[in-house]
Design a protein around this motif. Sequence first.
Motif, PDB file in Angstrom:
ATOM      1  N   VAL A 157       0.778  -1.175   0.178  1.00 33.47           N
ATOM      2  CA  VAL A 157      -0.096  -0.022  -0.043  1.00 33.47           C
ATOM      3  C   VAL A 157       1.103   1.188  -0.092  1.00 33.47           C
ATOM      4  N   LEU A 158       0.603   2.344  -0.744  1.00 37.96           N
ATOM      5  CA  LEU A 158       1.463   3.305  -0.656  1.00 37.96           C
ATOM      6  C   LEU A 158       1.055   4.714   0.290  1.00 37.96           C
ATOM      7  N   GLY A 159       2.089   5.295   0.983  1.00 33.80           N
ATOM      8  CA  GLY A 159       1.463   6.274   2.090  1.00 33.80           C
ATOM      9  C   GLY A 159       2.119   7.614   1.393  1.00 33.80           C
ATOM     10  N   ASN A 160       1.582   8.526   2.347  1.00 35.48           N
ATOM     11  CA  ASN A 160       2.061   9.835   1.824  1.00 35.48           C
ATOM     12  C   ASN A 160       3.575  10.219   1.923  1.00 35.48           C
ATOM     13  N   HIS A 161       4.390   9.339   2.616  1.00 41.58           N
ATOM     14  CA  HIS A 161       5.994   9.683   2.619  1.00 41.58           C
ATOM     15  C   HIS A 161       6.578   9.063   1.201  1.00 41.58           C
ATOM     16  N   ASP A 162       5.851   8.082   0.981  1.00 39.03           N
ATOM     17  CA  ASP A 162       6.361   7.425  -0.222  1.00 39.03           C
ATOM     18  C   ASP A 162       6.284   8.303  -1.573  1.00 39.03           C
ATOM     19  N   TYR A 163       5.700   9.409  -1.408  1.00 38.65           N
ATOM     20  CA  TYR A 163       5.566  10.450  -2.542  1.00 38.65           C
ATOM     21  C   TYR A 163       6.748  11.712  -2.393  1.00 38.65           C
ATOM     22  N   GLU A 164       7.452  11.514  -1.406  1.00 37.90           N
ATOM     23  CA  GLU A 164       8.248  12.557  -0.962  1.00 37.90           C
ATOM     24  C   GLU A 164       9.579  12.297  -1.643  1.00 37.90           C
ATOM     25  N   VAL A 165       9.397  12.245  -3.108  1.00 35.22           N
ATOM     26  CA  VAL A 165      10.627  12.086  -3.839  1.00 35.22           C
ATOM     27  C   VAL A 165      10.951  13.087  -4.820  1.00 35.22           C
ATOM     28  N   GLY A 166      10.048  14.089  -4.728  1.00 29.93           N
ATOM     29  CA  GLY A 166      10.498  15.303  -6.163  1.00 29.93           C
ATOM     30  C   GLY A 166       9.677  14.946  -7.237  1.00 29.93           C
ATOM     31  N   GLN A 167       9.163  16.267  -7.719  1.00 31.65           N
ATOM     32  CA  GLN A 167       8.193  16.039  -8.924  1.00 31.65           C
ATOM     33  C   GLN A 167       8.568  15.288 -10.173  1.00 31.65           C
ATOM     34  N   ASP A 168      10.012  15.139 -10.612  1.00 36.90           N
ATOM     35  CA  ASP A 168      10.502  14.202 -11.576  1.00 36.90           C
ATOM     36  C   ASP A 168      10.100  12.780 -11.334  1.00 36.90           C
ATOM     37  N   TYR A 169       9.642  12.490 -10.177  1.00 37.01           N
ATOM     38  CA  TYR A 169       9.706  10.860  -9.786  1.00 37.01           C
ATOM     39  C   TYR A 169       8.293  10.799  -9.565  1.00 37.01           C
ATOM     40  N   LEU A 170       7.402  11.677  -9.402  1.00 31.99           N
ATOM     41  CA  LEU A 170       6.003  11.314  -8.823  1.00 31.99           C
ATOM     42  C   LEU A 170       5.188  10.233  -9.845  1.00 31.99           C
ATOM     43  N   ARG A 171       5.476  10.436 -11.079  1.00 28.99           N
ATOM     44  CA  ARG A 171       4.738   9.349 -11.960  1.00 28.99           C
ATOM     45  C   ARG A 171       5.442   7.844 -12.024  1.00 28.99           C
ATOM     46  N   SER A 172       6.250   7.763 -11.409  1.00 31.56           N
ATOM     47  CA  SER A 172       7.189   6.451 -11.367  1.00 31.56           C
ATOM     48  C   SER A 172       6.826   5.643  -9.739  1.00 31.56           C
ATOM     49  N   VAL A 173       6.253   6.273  -8.790  1.00 34.14           N
ATOM     50  CA  VAL A 173       6.197   5.783  -7.593  1.00 34.14           C
ATOM     51  C   VAL A 173       5.389   4.290  -7.666  1.00 34.14           C
ATOM     52  N   VAL A 174       4.567   4.386  -8.406  1.00 30.90           N
ATOM     53  CA  VAL A 174       3.659   3.022  -8.528  1.00 30.90           C
ATOM     54  C   VAL A 174       4.380   1.972  -9.106  1.00 30.90           C
ATOM     55  N   ARG A 175       4.924   2.245 -10.206  1.00 26.95           N
ATOM     56  CA  ARG A 175       5.674   1.193 -11.148  1.00 26.95           C
ATOM     57  C   ARG A 175       6.912   0.869 -10.478  1.00 26.95           C
ATOM     58  N   ASN A 176       7.426   1.831  -9.661  1.00 30.27           N
ATOM     59  CA  ASN A 176       8.736   1.302  -8.976  1.00 30.27           C
ATOM     60  C   ASN A 176       8.578   0.356  -7.739  1.00 30.27           C
ATOM     61  N   ILE A 177       7.414   0.302  -7.275  1.00 32.93           N
ATOM     62  CA  ILE A 177       7.359  -0.990  -6.280  1.00 32.93           C
ATOM     63  C   ILE A 177       6.458  -2.032  -6.959  1.00 32.93           C
ATOM     64  N   GLY A 178       6.512  -2.023  -8.215  1.00 32.42           N
ATOM     65  CA  GLY A 178       5.817  -3.191  -8.999  1.00 32.42           C
ATOM     66  C   GLY A 178       4.627  -3.370  -9.079  1.00 32.42           C
ATOM     67  N   LEU A 179       3.696  -2.310  -9.044  1.00 24.66           N
ATOM     68  CA  LEU A 179       2.236  -2.127  -9.311  1.00 24.66           C
ATOM     69  C   LEU A 179       1.745  -1.675 -10.595  1.00 24.66           C
ATOM     70  N   GLU A 180       0.640  -2.102 -11.007  1.00 25.37           N
ATOM     71  CA  GLU A 180       0.315  -1.401 -12.413  1.00 25.37           C
ATOM     72  C   GLU A 180      -0.900   0.035 -11.714  1.00 25.37           C
ATOM     73  N   LYS A 181      -1.379  -0.310 -10.759  1.00 25.88           N
ATOM     74  CA  LYS A 181      -2.319   0.598 -10.326  1.00 25.88           C
ATOM     75  C   LYS A 181      -2.070   0.849  -8.541  1.00 25.88           C
ATOM     76  N   ALA A 182      -2.373   1.990  -8.141  1.00 22.47           N
ATOM     77  CA  ALA A 182      -2.265   2.108  -6.426  1.00 22.47           C
ATOM     78  C   ALA A 182      -3.413   1.371  -5.928  1.00 22.47           C
ATOM     79  N   TYR A 183      -4.384   1.206  -6.395  1.00 18.75           N
ATOM     80  CA  TYR A 183      -5.589   0.328  -5.777  1.00 18.75           C
ATOM     81  C   TYR A 183      -5.896  -0.662  -6.586  1.00 18.75           C
ATOM     82  N   TYR A 184      -6.017  -1.788  -5.922  1.00 18.79           N
ATOM     83  CA  TYR A 184      -6.440  -2.982  -6.719  1.00 18.79           C
ATOM     84  C   TYR A 184      -6.899  -4.064  -5.457  1.00 18.79           C
ATOM     85  N   ASP A 185      -7.351  -5.396  -6.036  1.00 23.85           N
ATOM     86  CA  ASP A 185      -7.908  -6.126  -5.186  1.00 23.85           C
ATOM     87  C   ASP A 185      -7.307  -7.513  -5.462  1.00 23.85           C
ATOM     88  N   PHE A 186      -7.684  -8.428  -4.504  1.00 18.21           N
ATOM     89  CA  PHE A 186      -7.046  -9.844  -4.659  1.00 18.21           C
ATOM     90  C   PHE A 186      -7.844 -10.563  -3.726  1.00 18.21           C
TER      91      PHE A 186
END
Length: 309
Positions: free
Chosen positions: A112-141
């Motif tokens: 699950v992603l939290g607020n601090h996971d996005y404290e990475v700078g503007q250039d990286y915001l679009r890459s956070v979800v992909r970086n942890i191996g997800l296609e989308k930040a909300y999902y189910d199983f």
Amino acid sequence: MIDRRTLLKAAGAAALVTPFAGFSVRPALSQEAPVFQFGIIADPQYAPFPPRPGGTRYYANSLWKLDTALKTLNEEPLEFVATLGDIIDRHWDSYSDILPIYDQLAHPHFFVLGNHDYEVGQDYLRSVVRNIGLEKAYYDFTGGGYRFLVIDGNDVSTFAPPADDPRLEIAAERLAKLTETGAENAQPWNGSLSDEQFAWMEERLASAKAAGEKVIVLGHYPVYPANMHNLWDSEQIVELLTSHDNFVAYFNGHNHAGNYGAIGNQHFVNFKGMVETPDETAFATIAVHDDRLEITGHGLEESRSLTIG
């Protein structure tokens, strides 16, 4: 004590979430045996920095605490382990330090992603979800007669969407409106769900009901009881969840002190933050029985027995 260099040398490449085929209920070894079990970690919040003044948030220590926790969880017959957000505290390079540690985990793992996971700078915001191996930040199983909904409380926030995203304007409006009411959770470090995600949540709850599945929701932010760390739209979320009799529990992190509330036999558990102390960890295993959830806390985390309908 394990140091950062030793961990990095042993860890290898960054962990990724792999496709999950679910799991079936296994034959119980006894009447008291659980239907299945899983693990929970909240707020490792790693960064290679000294603790916050005042003696809290020992950011760098989360590397060896996580390593120790995963070794313990590997000894348990778990179906999966979930980390409830704030994997890092800040800076893109922190992911390169902590994600490889998850490679040692013998069980499937979900982020699950939290607020601090996005404290990475503007250039990286679009890459956070992909970086942890997800296609989308909300999902189910699914598995064991349950559907797990992983929600994204950063969806409409003032920090996660990139600079040109219209959700930033919506977030500013929501925060301003909540601030006008004097709400304690009108804080810039909280967030909310988009209308699209809320509709998805409604549909998934109904789909689970039709399939005869119970539901556990995994999020970063608390929604109940009232607290300054709650999602901006926590009241709407609680109303939605509790209107479904197949909803069992909501698990989250974010508030490092932990918290708990219940509405009937529907439970809201805020797990404590791993990052908080210099040498004591915090994580848990959950044993799912037909009539209850048995939470076994490790370190700071409390053990609880929660009756379910």
